[in-house]
Structures are given as C-alpha cells and as structure tokens.
Scaffold this motif. Structure first.
Motif, PDB file in Angstrom:
ATOM      1  N   THR A 128      18.412   6.733  -5.828  1.00  9.59           N
ATOM      2  CA  THR A 128      17.494   6.036  -6.728  1.00  9.59           C
ATOM      3  C   THR A 128      16.581   5.167  -5.861  1.00  9.59           C
ATOM      4  O   THR A 128      16.966   4.749  -4.769  1.00  9.59           O
ATOM      5  N   ILE A 129      15.354   4.943  -6.337  1.00  7.41           N
ATOM      6  CA  ILE A 129      14.372   4.162  -5.572  1.00  7.41           C
ATOM      7  C   ILE A 129      13.748   3.113  -6.485  1.00  7.41           C
ATOM      8  O   ILE A 129      13.298   3.444  -7.588  1.00  7.41           O
ATOM      9  N   SER A 130      13.723   1.876  -6.011  1.00 10.16           N
ATOM     10  CA  SER A 130      12.948   0.836  -6.698  1.00 10.16           C
ATOM     11  C   SER A 130      11.805   0.426  -5.773  1.00 10.16           C
ATOM     12  O   SER A 130      12.034  -0.152  -4.713  1.00 10.16           O
ATOM     13  N   ASP A 131      10.588   0.741  -6.196  1.00  2.00           N
ATOM     14  CA  ASP A 131       9.391   0.430  -5.420  1.00  2.00           C
ATOM     15  C   ASP A 131       8.812  -0.852  -6.042  1.00  2.00           C
ATOM     16  O   ASP A 131       8.157  -0.817  -7.084  1.00  2.00           O
ATOM     17  N   LEU A 132       9.086  -1.988  -5.397  1.00  2.87           N
ATOM     18  CA  LEU A 132       8.858  -3.283  -6.051  1.00  2.87           C
ATOM     19  C   LEU A 132       7.392  -3.546  -6.375  1.00  2.87           C
ATOM     20  O   LEU A 132       7.074  -4.103  -7.427  1.00  2.87           O
ATOM     21  N   TYR A 133       6.485  -3.159  -5.474  1.00  2.00           N
ATOM     22  CA  TYR A 133       5.051  -3.333  -5.776  1.00  2.00           C
ATOM     23  C   TYR A 133       4.648  -2.435  -6.944  1.00  2.00           C
ATOM     24  O   TYR A 133       3.951  -2.877  -7.865  1.00  2.00           O
ATOM     25  N   ALA A 134       5.087  -1.183  -6.934  1.00  5.38           N
ATOM     26  CA  ALA A 134       4.725  -0.259  -8.021  1.00  5.38           C
ATOM     27  C   ALA A 134       5.260  -0.758  -9.357  1.00  5.38           C
ATOM     28  O   ALA A 134       4.626  -0.589 -10.401  1.00  5.38           O
ATOM     29  N   MET A 135       6.446  -1.392  -9.339  1.00  2.00           N
ATOM     30  CA  MET A 135       7.069  -1.908 -10.567  1.00  2.00           C
ATOM     31  C   MET A 135       6.479  -3.246 -10.985  1.00  2.00           C
ATOM     32  O   MET A 135       6.853  -3.773 -12.031  1.00  2.00           O
ATOM     33  N   LYS A 136       5.616  -3.818 -10.138  1.00  2.00           N
ATOM     34  CA  LYS A 136       5.151  -5.204 -10.327  1.00  2.00           C
ATOM     35  C   LYS A 136       6.349  -6.129 -10.565  1.00  2.00           C
ATOM     36  O   LYS A 136       6.367  -6.947 -11.502  1.00  2.00           O
ATOM     37  N   PHE A 137       7.345  -5.985  -9.711  1.00  2.00           N
ATOM     38  CA  PHE A 137       8.576  -6.766  -9.832  1.00  2.00           C
ATOM     39  C   PHE A 137       8.255  -8.261  -9.745  1.00  2.00           C
ATOM     40  O   PHE A 137       7.488  -8.694  -8.880  1.00  2.00           O
TER      41      PHE A 137
ATOM     42  N   GLU B  97       0.834  -1.202   0.000  1.00  2.00           N
ATOM     43  CA  GLU B  97       0.000   0.000   0.000  1.00  2.00           C
ATOM     44  C   GLU B  97       0.868   1.252   0.000  1.00  2.00           C
ATOM     45  O   GLU B  97       1.847   1.357   0.750  1.00  2.00           O
ATOM     46  N   GLU B  98       0.484   2.210  -0.827  1.00  2.00           N
ATOM     47  CA  GLU B  98       1.264   3.434  -0.966  1.00  2.00           C
ATOM     48  C   GLU B  98       1.060   4.384   0.231  1.00  2.00           C
ATOM     49  O   GLU B  98       1.909   5.207   0.530  1.00  2.00           O
ATOM     50  N   ASN B  99      -0.074   4.257   0.933  1.00  2.00           N
ATOM     51  CA  ASN B  99      -0.313   5.155   2.076  1.00  2.00           C
ATOM     52  C   ASN B  99       0.149   4.547   3.407  1.00  2.00           C
ATOM     53  O   ASN B  99      -0.334   4.921   4.465  1.00  2.00           O
TER      54      ASN B  99
ATOM     55  N   PHE C  48       1.903 -20.394  -8.464  1.00  2.10           N
ATOM     56  CA  PHE C  48       1.377 -19.769  -7.250  1.00  2.10           C
ATOM     57  C   PHE C  48       1.799 -18.299  -7.175  1.00  2.10           C
ATOM     58  O   PHE C  48       2.957 -17.958  -7.416  1.00  2.10           O
ATOM     59  N   ASN C  49       0.880 -17.437  -6.832  1.00  2.00           N
ATOM     60  CA  ASN C  49       1.166 -16.010  -6.666  1.00  2.00           C
ATOM     61  C   ASN C  49       1.699 -15.752  -5.259  1.00  2.00           C
ATOM     62  O   ASN C  49       0.966 -15.885  -4.279  1.00  2.00           O
ATOM     63  N   PRO C  50       2.979 -15.349  -5.117  1.00  2.00           N
ATOM     64  CA  PRO C  50       3.543 -15.164  -3.781  1.00  2.00           C
ATOM     65  C   PRO C  50       3.400 -13.750  -3.224  1.00  2.00           C
ATOM     66  O   PRO C  50       3.862 -13.493  -2.110  1.00  2.00           O
ATOM     67  N   VAL C  51       2.775 -12.851  -3.964  1.00  2.00           N
ATOM     68  CA  VAL C  51       2.798 -11.429  -3.583  1.00  2.00           C
ATOM     69  C   VAL C  51       1.479 -11.045  -2.916  1.00  2.00           C
ATOM     70  O   VAL C  51       0.449 -10.900  -3.571  1.00  2.00           O
ATOM     71  N   LEU C  52       1.513 -10.859  -1.616  1.00  2.00           N
ATOM     72  CA  LEU C  52       0.264 -10.522  -0.908  1.00  2.00           C
ATOM     73  C   LEU C  52      -0.170  -9.113  -1.264  1.00  2.00           C
ATOM     74  O   LEU C  52       0.639  -8.231  -1.528  1.00  2.00           O
ATOM     75  N   SER C  53      -1.471  -8.888  -1.241  1.00  2.00           N
ATOM     76  CA  SER C  53      -2.023  -7.567  -1.552  1.00  2.00           C
ATOM     77  C   SER C  53      -3.491  -7.544  -1.158  1.00  2.00           C
ATOM     78  O   SER C  53      -4.056  -8.559  -0.742  1.00  2.00           O
ATOM     79  N   ARG C  54      -4.127  -6.391  -1.362  1.00  2.00           N
ATOM     80  CA  ARG C  54      -5.564  -6.286  -1.041  1.00  2.00           C
ATOM     81  C   ARG C  54      -6.422  -7.180  -1.947  1.00  2.00           C
ATOM     82  O   ARG C  54      -7.569  -7.463  -1.602  1.00  2.00           O
ATOM     83  N   ASP C  55      -5.854  -7.638  -3.063  1.00  2.00           N
ATOM     84  CA  ASP C  55      -6.603  -8.547  -3.940  1.00  2.00           C
ATOM     85  C   ASP C  55      -6.769  -9.940  -3.316  1.00  2.00           C
ATOM     86  O   ASP C  55      -7.448 -10.792  -3.898  1.00  2.00           O
TER      87      ASP C  55
END
Lengths: 234, 234
Positions: free
Chosen positions: A35-44, A11-13, B44-51
């Motif tokens: 430099t910043i790598s935001d892994l969720y935002a990048m869908k890494f 979550e970004e907030n 398997f999706n390992p990335v937890l989120s609000r989904d």
C-alpha cells in the motif's frame, strides 16, 4: 508480507518519486502486498490539534497523548488518522521515501509521525523500543539528499548521518515505537547527478529493498538496563 | 537588540505558551525589541511547494533551493515566506518555543524551517555554519518535553538530548545557517508536574533568557578543517 510505503515529495516527476516506485515494484516482485500513501497527493494535514478527535475526554485542557489513547479505544479518531493508522498497523514493513530537509523529514511527513504514531497502539509512556507496539515489524528509510557522501562520517562536516543527524528519526521515532529499523538507504547529491548515476542509485535501492529481511538492524537500547520508570540500573 | 520568537503549540492555555510569554517579558524587561510569530494562531502553512514562488525560473522541474535564491533576489517569494524571512533576518536573536514531538519540532514549526531558511540570505551550498548568513546572531531553543531528565545522558534510555536526539535542529538547522546556538532550555516532564514545579521551571527559563548573551555556545564544525567543497583536509 505486507508493506506500507509513506512518500513525501512536492513534485511527482522527482527522483524521490522514482525511489518510491522502485521500492514498490521490487516489493511486489518479491510477492508482497504493497500500500502507498503519497502525502502531497493526499493533501495530508500535518498539523496536530484538538480537531484530531471527534470527541474529547477532557476538552478544558488538551492532553494530546491521553486523548490519542482514549480516541483509539473509543473510536473517536479523525478519519484521516484512523485510515493511516490502520494501514500502518496492518503492515509488517514500513517504508519512508522522502528528500531530507534540514536533516529530517519534510514537514508533511513529520506531521504524519506526529499524528499517526498514536499513544496506545504504537507505544505508551511505559512501552518503548523493544516493548512498544511495532515490535517484530521492520522499518526502512529510503531518502535522497542534496549533500555529498564526504560531508558525513566521523571527520565529515556534518558528522555521522545515521547515528547522528538522523538519530531523532531512526532511534527517537521509528525505534521508540518498536520497529526493527534496518540500515537506511541514502541517495547522495541526488539533484545534481547525471542520468546514469541516478539509474545506478535506483538499482542500488532495488538491491537494498530485495535484502530488506536480511539487512542489519540498528541497535536499540537494551531495556534490561533500566527499571520500570526507565531509570538506568546501577 | 532585536529578538524574534517563533512559537508552536496547538493550545493557547499551554505551559509552552507560558514559556513564550515569559521569554518575551524578560527580553522586553532587558530593553530589547521583541516580535512574535505564533504559528498555530497564524495558521502558518508548513508544506513547501512550487506555490511558494509567484514566478518560477524553471517550471518544468522544481529545484526548490535554486528557486528560493532566484525568488529572494527577484522578489518572487510568497508573501507569508517574505514576511517571516524579513522578521527573522531583522532579529539579532531567534527564540524557538515548542513542545518536543518525536525528538523534533511540531510539524508546523519544521515547515517554518523548511520554508523560511532560504537558500541565499540564510545559507548556500558553499556557505554553511560559520560562513553562513546568520553569522553573529544567536539562537535559543526553549522546549518542553513529556520525558523525564533521567531518560537522557550517556547512560539514559534515549542517549544525549542536546548533542544526540536534537543534533538535527541545533547543529543541522540552526548551526548550518550560521547561528551561535546557545545552551538550550528544557522543561522536562512538563505535562505531569504540579503548579509549583511549573512556576519553578518558568523562573529557571527567565534566568536562562536573562543570560542569553553570556550563555555557552554549542561548538560548531571548524571550517578550516575542510576544503572549499567541504572535503576534510588530511
């Protein structure tokens, strides 16, 4: 100095995102490039596989670390790995900001380590800890936890946090690739504290980051005590 | 007895896949029912989120563990989580087969823990270790490593493996949710040994699995030493 911040939170907030921003602000105020790598935002993609290489040396049997070395030197790494490895190698300081899940990184960040800490430029079977690629660089872990501080320590429910529960990350990952791993920063009980305490935790993080070049460094194994196959000397 | 094997390796022809098959065969030969989740095969999706929730209790600010409890009791969990949680809860024995990456699980399996060890049925903030949901069940880690056995132990390069580097998994994850965690099985130097030694390692695994109900259990914190907020008693 150049710093690379790797961040993972769904979550970004979140408070952890505020930790990332506080660290970035302070490092920039100190005159460093960030430099910043935001892994969720990048869908890494955190799941390593043979698709991490555009060409395989030995497709009939995947030897992942051997393929990493080959791909690094021949230019056969998947673009997302190459981009992150370049940012990390260019930085004098690596900062990881994340919420502790199960005494480790969120899976998306564990997979960043799995895929980016390449055998070859970061370490080899023969070059670990003080002999590895990240020698001379610093690493700072800045993490939030649900647990309270009294749950850690020699008599705490979970035992030691830095030297116990997080040994796999601080020694076994950052240490093995050669970083000087500074005393980590922890925000305890983060989801449950009030706004004033959250601000106080961010202020303490700012002070911690300001001192990053002077913070104590965790003691790593002394390679002089081992032979060239890492057998302990008598 | 019912056993659930969770397996993670990017290649189906790997030694670790042979470990999975050996464990499954032996458990079936002992008369147990066995289910297997092969995380790479399942994508398997390992990335937890609000989904992970089909409905959120408080969408304006994601409190993941609170949403887990709510979704478990109200039936709002994503189907992949519900299916894995059901298999794991139905089993008396959980077996994890994986190659150790950076002294932890591959990211795809770390994310299995992040998403499946639900606050509610598996543990709560107040119910951990011997008071948690998996009390009375056993867990066995069977892992392969690139490193050699002499790299571990009190004088080894990496220190202790079971009580040190893997503390986060054996105590901090499996222990916290209440499992009796049995002595783990390790196949050292797995990618580098010859066919005879690989067969010997599989035979040792078979013997280990055969003894799973009698193997020593790792000592977990004694809850009698803590008050109800886990503050250590004087």
């Amino acid at each position: 100095m150049r710093a690379h911040i790797v961040h993972a939170h769904p979550e970004e907030n979140s408070f952890t995102a505020a930790m990332r921003d506080t660290a970035a602000e302070e490092l920039r105020a100190m005159g460093h490039e960030v430099t910043i790598s935001d892994l969720y935002a990048m869908k890494f993609n955190p799941v390593l596989s043979r698709d991490d290489f555009t060409e395989l040396r030995r497709p009939e049997h995947l030897a992942y670390t051997a393929e990493q070395r080959n791909a690094w030197y021949k230019g056969h790494l998947a673009p997302d790995i190459k981009a992150e490895a370049d940012l990390t190698l260019a930085a004098d300081l690596l900062v990881l900001t994340f919420p502790v899940y199960w005494f480790g990184m969120p899976a998306i960040m564990k997979g960043w380590v799995d895929r980016i800490f390449l055998s070859g430029p970061f370490y080899t079977g023969a070059a670990q800890y003080g002999a590895a690629g990240m020698k001379g660089k610093r690493a700072l872990v800045a993490a939030s936890l649900g647990g309270r501080e009294h749950m850690f320590g020699p008599r705490g429910l979970h035992g030691e946090l830095t030297t116990g529960m997080l040994r796999h990350l601080l020694w076994g990952s950052l240490g093995v690739v050669g970083y000087d791993v500074v005393e980590p920063y922890f925000a305890f009980h983060a989801p449950f504290v009030d706004a004033a305490e959250r601000q106080a935790m961010l202020d303490r993080l700012r002070g911690h980051v300001r001192q990053v070049e002077n913070l104590p460094v965790l003691p790593m194994p002394n390679l002089a005590n081992f032979d060239e196959k890492f057998v302990p000397k008598a």
